[in-house]
Design a protein around this motif. Sequence first.
Motif, PDB file in Angstrom:
ATOM      1  N   TRP A   1      -5.950  -1.284  -2.617  1.00  0.00           N
ATOM      2  CA  TRP A   1      -4.821  -1.010  -1.719  1.00  0.00           C
ATOM      3  C   TRP A   1      -4.109  -2.285  -1.288  1.00  0.00           C
ATOM      4  O   TRP A   1      -2.945  -2.265  -0.909  1.00  0.00           O
ATOM      5  N   LYS A   2      -4.821  -3.415  -1.396  1.00  0.00           N
ATOM      6  CA  LYS A   2      -4.209  -4.681  -0.987  1.00  0.00           C
ATOM      7  C   LYS A   2      -3.429  -5.309  -2.131  1.00  0.00           C
ATOM      8  O   LYS A   2      -2.705  -6.279  -1.928  1.00  0.00           O
ATOM      9  N   PHE A   3      -3.630  -4.796  -3.352  1.00  0.00           N
ATOM     10  CA  PHE A   3      -3.013  -5.452  -4.507  1.00  0.00           C
ATOM     11  C   PHE A   3      -1.581  -4.973  -4.709  1.00  0.00           C
ATOM     12  O   PHE A   3      -1.284  -3.800  -4.665  1.00  0.00           O
ATOM     13  N   ASN A   4      -0.712  -5.978  -4.955  1.00  0.00           N
ATOM     14  CA  ASN A   4       0.681  -5.663  -5.251  1.00  0.00           C
ATOM     15  C   ASN A   4       1.030  -6.446  -6.528  1.00  0.00           C
ATOM     16  O   ASN A   4       0.917  -7.680  -6.533  1.00  0.00           O
ATOM     17  N   PRO A   5       1.397  -5.758  -7.615  1.00  0.00           N
ATOM     18  CA  PRO A   5       1.682  -6.473  -8.871  1.00  0.00           C
ATOM     19  C   PRO A   5       2.667  -7.628  -8.679  1.00  0.00           C
ATOM     20  O   PRO A   5       2.592  -8.643  -9.378  1.00  0.00           O
ATOM     21  N   ALA A   6       3.563  -7.507  -7.695  1.00  0.00           N
ATOM     22  CA  ALA A   6       4.555  -8.571  -7.458  1.00  0.00           C
ATOM     23  C   ALA A   6       3.903  -9.865  -6.993  1.00  0.00           C
ATOM     24  O   ALA A   6       4.474 -10.946  -7.152  1.00  0.00           O
ATOM     25  N   ASP A   7       2.670  -9.763  -6.453  1.00  0.00           N
ATOM     26  CA  ASP A   7       1.981 -10.978  -5.987  1.00  0.00           C
ATOM     27  C   ASP A   7       1.733 -11.934  -7.164  1.00  0.00           C
ATOM     28  O   ASP A   7       1.714 -13.156  -6.988  1.00  0.00           O
ATOM     29  N   ILE A   8       1.519 -11.369  -8.354  1.00  0.00           N
ATOM     30  CA  ILE A   8       1.289 -12.230  -9.535  1.00  0.00           C
ATOM     31  C   ILE A   8       2.591 -12.957  -9.888  1.00  0.00           C
ATOM     32  O   ILE A   8       2.588 -14.154 -10.186  1.00  0.00           O
TER      33      ILE A   8
END
Length: 281
Positions: free
Chosen positions: A200-207
């Motif tokens: 739930w904390k992961f956002n593909p945009a973070d990469i």
Amino acid sequence: MAKKWSLPPIEALRADGLRIADLDASGTPGFKGGKKQAQKLLIERAGVLSDLQEKLYANGRSGDTRSVLLVLQGMDTAGKGGIVRHVIGSVDPSGVDHASFGVPTGEEKSHHYLWRIRKELPRAGQLGVFDRSHYEDVLVVRVHNLVPPEVWEPRYDEINAFERELVDQGTTLVKVAMFVSLDVQKERLRERLDRPDKYWKFNPADIDERGYWPAYQEAYQVMLDRTSTDYAPWHVLPADHKWFARLAVTELLIDALDGLKLDWPPALFDVEEQQRRLTEA
Ligand code: ADP
């Protein structure tokens, strides 16, 4: 100040003259101990923070209009949420005014960027916490050219004037910029992908944002250079070690609350008379 510090965090984390490019995100400036000592000390200092916050709250209930506002800035995975949970989590939640600022909503976009910030300022006697803040409007906005330079450029001075106003109204600002190394960020993002309780904390945009690190570094540097003032200074927090980050922010908050020289508010009634009445009741 506990003797584990060779220099109080307020000095050890000072932003003045600091180059982010030279920062060691795994450092623990001013702290002489390791993880075990920090965790032990944190328990003790959390108690001190909690007592001071209760005093702030009690005074707020008795007409004192002052407040404290912790402003947390940092890239994804820097640990802002951990500070909220583990540092702010140690005080009475009724005395906390918490706000987080994500991508502005349609309504927020139709207003000046400080509009949504003003709405969330801490009330009298409260400990406010901003998880991201008005600084996004000179960070992500600048890095991604969300508005042209002639729009974001005047914001530094405007933010300084805004914060001056807050300080004059009795809000003590504790501004903390958290920095995690790219390697540790990668580890933390990987953990989010490895653990179902972290998806739930992961956002593909973070990469994608990792690719913008040099631009963010520059934007953070200008932010520190232009908005660290004597009335609202920035603190630069190396955040690879969560145990250090949490202890350091606890100390910064204790320092801010100590500076208010709070006492328990005096009784607004005759104590002896009320004791007598209670005995007879
Ligand atoms: P988090 O990632 O901190 O858990 P959210 O996903 O709700 O929280 O929102 C954070 C995102 O919102 C970040 O990518 C941040 O850069 C972005 N954001 C915050 N303020 C603004 C702003 N004023 N303009 C554009 N993007 C913003």
